[in-house]
Design a protein around this motif. Structure first.
Motif, short mmCIF file in Angstrom:
data_model
loop_
_atom_site.label_atom_id
_atom_site.label_comp_id
_atom_site.label_asym_id
_atom_site.label_seq_id
_atom_site.Cartn_x
_atom_site.Cartn_y
_atom_site.Cartn_z
N SER A 136 32.60 39.49 46.96
CA SER A 136 32.78 40.31 45.76
C SER A 136 32.58 39.56 44.45
O SER A 136 32.43 40.19 43.41
CB SER A 136 34.18 40.92 45.77
OG SER A 136 34.31 41.74 46.89
N LYS B 12 32.99 38.02 41.03
CA LYS B 12 33.90 38.30 39.90
C LYS B 12 34.38 39.74 39.87
O LYS B 12 35.21 40.11 39.06
CB LYS B 12 33.21 37.93 38.59
CG LYS B 12 32.91 36.44 38.50
CD LYS B 12 32.15 36.10 37.24
CE LYS B 12 31.81 34.62 37.23
NZ LYS B 12 30.99 34.28 36.05
N GLY B 13 33.84 40.58 40.75
CA GLY B 13 34.41 41.90 40.98
C GLY B 13 33.91 43.06 40.16
O GLY B 13 34.44 44.16 40.29
N ALA C 239 38.00 44.08 48.48
CA ALA C 239 37.10 43.03 48.03
C ALA C 239 37.36 41.80 48.90
O ALA C 239 38.50 41.37 49.03
CB ALA C 239 37.35 42.70 46.56
N GLU D 74 36.41 37.91 49.32
CA GLU D 74 35.82 36.74 48.65
C GLU D 74 36.51 35.50 49.18
O GLU D 74 37.73 35.50 49.33
CB GLU D 74 35.99 36.86 47.13
CG GLU D 74 35.52 35.68 46.33
CD GLU D 74 34.04 35.36 46.53
OE1 GLU D 74 33.74 34.21 46.92
OE2 GLU D 74 33.19 36.25 46.32
N LEU E 54 38.45 38.06 39.50
CA LEU E 54 38.54 39.42 40.03
C LEU E 54 39.96 39.96 39.86
O LEU E 54 40.15 41.10 39.44
CB LEU E 54 38.13 39.41 41.51
CG LEU E 54 38.38 40.64 42.36
CD1 LEU E 54 37.70 41.87 41.81
CD2 LEU E 54 37.91 40.38 43.78
N LYS F 86 40.75 41.08 36.36
CA LYS F 86 40.12 42.38 36.07
C LYS F 86 40.91 43.50 36.72
O LYS F 86 41.05 44.58 36.14
CB LYS F 86 38.68 42.38 36.55
CG LYS F 86 37.77 41.51 35.72
CD LYS F 86 36.37 41.50 36.27
CE LYS F 86 35.52 40.52 35.48
NZ LYS F 86 34.17 40.40 36.05
N TRP F 87 41.42 43.26 37.93
CA TRP F 87 42.23 44.28 38.61
C TRP F 87 43.47 44.56 37.78
O TRP F 87 43.85 45.71 37.60
CB TRP F 87 42.62 43.80 40.00
CG TRP F 87 43.31 44.87 40.80
CD1 TRP F 87 42.75 45.64 41.77
CD2 TRP F 87 44.66 45.33 40.66
NE1 TRP F 87 43.68 46.53 42.25
CE2 TRP F 87 44.86 46.37 41.58
CE3 TRP F 87 45.72 44.98 39.84
CZ2 TRP F 87 46.07 47.05 41.71
CZ3 TRP F 87 46.93 45.64 39.96
CH2 TRP F 87 47.09 46.66 40.89
N ILE G 98 42.49 42.89 47.66
CA ILE G 98 41.65 41.71 47.73
C ILE G 98 42.06 40.87 48.94
O ILE G 98 43.25 40.67 49.17
CB ILE G 98 41.79 40.87 46.45
CG1 ILE G 98 41.42 41.71 45.22
CG2 ILE G 98 40.94 39.60 46.52
CD1 ILE G 98 41.84 41.09 43.89
#
Length: 180
Positions: free
Chosen positions: A48, A50-51, A68, A70, A79, A82-83, A93
């Protein structure tokens, strides 16, 4: 994608263990019931980064679940941030290598798999690491539902051509689009 090592990454991830699943092997076959607590389809993105892609999918499709996957902890922190900004309850994740997908998901548990701009592993001796190598394709067939879909995007011509051959050898139904 090169990202500097973030010595604080492990601690940051542990403080958000409701988003990053620390013990994903415990949920094989139980993702909908135990983690998402709904019956919505599950889609995964392998690698994923940086998402951006999976965050946007999760925002646009609240009636679907996303995971995701990773393996790089430092990238996962990006990531995860951002979530946190978006507060998406339909996205989780997993920090894991794709080779372990059979241990993470039961047969027929995944609706869609996304492979976006995966590492092409250009050296011939590394072909078994490519996410479109036959060993991975066999795993995908098992964890995907009947008529499940695999979305593959790359900007690497060699990986694209290699992948087309692998898909054909492994009897995948293909729909391709090439943007030049």
């Amino acid at each position: 994608m090169r990202v500097r090592n973030k010595p604080w990454a492990k601690e940051f991830i542990l403080t958000h263990n409701n988003l990053c699943i620390n013990d994903p092997y415990n949920y094989k076959g139980k993702w909908k019931k135990k983690i998402f607590q709904n019956k919505n389809p599950i889609n995964i993105e392998i690698g994923s980064g940086k998402g951006n892609f999976i965050i946007n999918l999760a925002k646009q499709n609240s009636n679907q679940n996303y995971i995701a996957i990773e393996k790089n902890i430092s990238i996962v922190t990006i990531l995860l941030k951002k979530w946190i900004e978006n507060k998406l309850c339909n996205l989780k994740i997993i920090i894991e290598d794709a080779i372990n997908l059979k241990k993470l998901f039961a047969n027929n548990e995944i609706n869609k798999i996304y492979l976006n701009f995966s590492d092409p592993w250009p050296k011939k001796r590394h072909f078994k690491r490519r996410l479109t190598y036959q060993k991975f394709l066999e795993i995908y067939k098992k964890i995907l539902i009947k008529n499940g879909q695999l979305y593959f995007k790359t900007d690497n011509n060699n990986l694209f051509n290699y992948s087309l051959l692998e898909f054909q050898k492994n009897k995948w139904n293909l729909w391709t689009s090439r943007i030049k």
